[in-house]
Write a protein that holds these residues in place. Sequence first.
Motif, PDB file in Angstrom:
ATOM      1  N   CYS A 175      -2.336  -4.045   3.875  1.00  0.00           N
ATOM      2  CA  CYS A 175      -2.444  -2.600   3.674  1.00  0.00           C
ATOM      3  C   CYS A 175      -3.732  -2.274   2.933  1.00  0.00           C
ATOM      4  N   GLU A 214      -1.737  -4.792  -0.517  1.00  0.00           N
ATOM      5  CA  GLU A 214      -0.471  -5.486  -0.322  1.00  0.00           C
ATOM      6  C   GLU A 214      -0.481  -6.212   1.019  1.00  0.00           C
ATOM      7  N   CYS A 266       4.050   0.101   4.423  1.00  0.00           N
ATOM      8  CA  CYS A 266       3.857  -0.615   3.166  1.00  0.00           C
ATOM      9  C   CYS A 266       4.928  -0.204   2.165  1.00  0.00           C
ATOM     10  N   SER A 293       4.739  -0.848  -0.930  1.00  0.00           N
ATOM     11  CA  SER A 293       4.088  -0.613  -2.221  1.00  0.00           C
ATOM     12  C   SER A 293       3.585   0.820  -2.326  1.00  0.00           C
ATOM     13  N   CYS A 294       2.824   1.265  -1.315  1.00  0.00           N
ATOM     14  CA  CYS A 294       2.222   2.598  -1.408  1.00  0.00           C
ATOM     15  C   CYS A 294       2.776   3.562  -0.363  1.00  0.00           C
TER      16      CYS A 294
HETATM   17 ZN   LIG Z   1       0.055  -0.145   0.643  1.00  0.00          ZN
END
Ligand SMILES: [Zn+2]
Length: 98
Positions: free
Chosen positions: A77, A81, A90, A92-93
């Motif tokens: 990403c 990540e 993703c 994470s985000c």
């Molecule tokens: Zn991400």
Amino acid sequence: MKRVFGSFNQQVVHHSKNLLEAAGIRVLIRNQYLSSAMGELPPAECQAEVWVLDDADAGRAEEVLRWKPPPGPDWRCSCGETLGGQFTQCWSCGAYRS
Ligand SMILES: [Zn+2]
């Protein structure tokens, strides 16, 4: 009606629908367009889902769907990540795979 499958991956959901229809099971897809609302709805509500119209088909549908989509290569990403190929977003985000 009974839900037999759910995924954030629209292609996998459509593939599942095709498999089930090829097996003679009548299905419909719910939440097909909700993934664009991600961030406003809890993620579980944004999965596209395959439902069988006739509950009696649910057991057979689950057997038809007992396959694993090819995971594909890992991807990275823009936030840095690294994600498995089975993920389209993703964790994470929240960005979608480009
Ligand atoms: Zn991400």
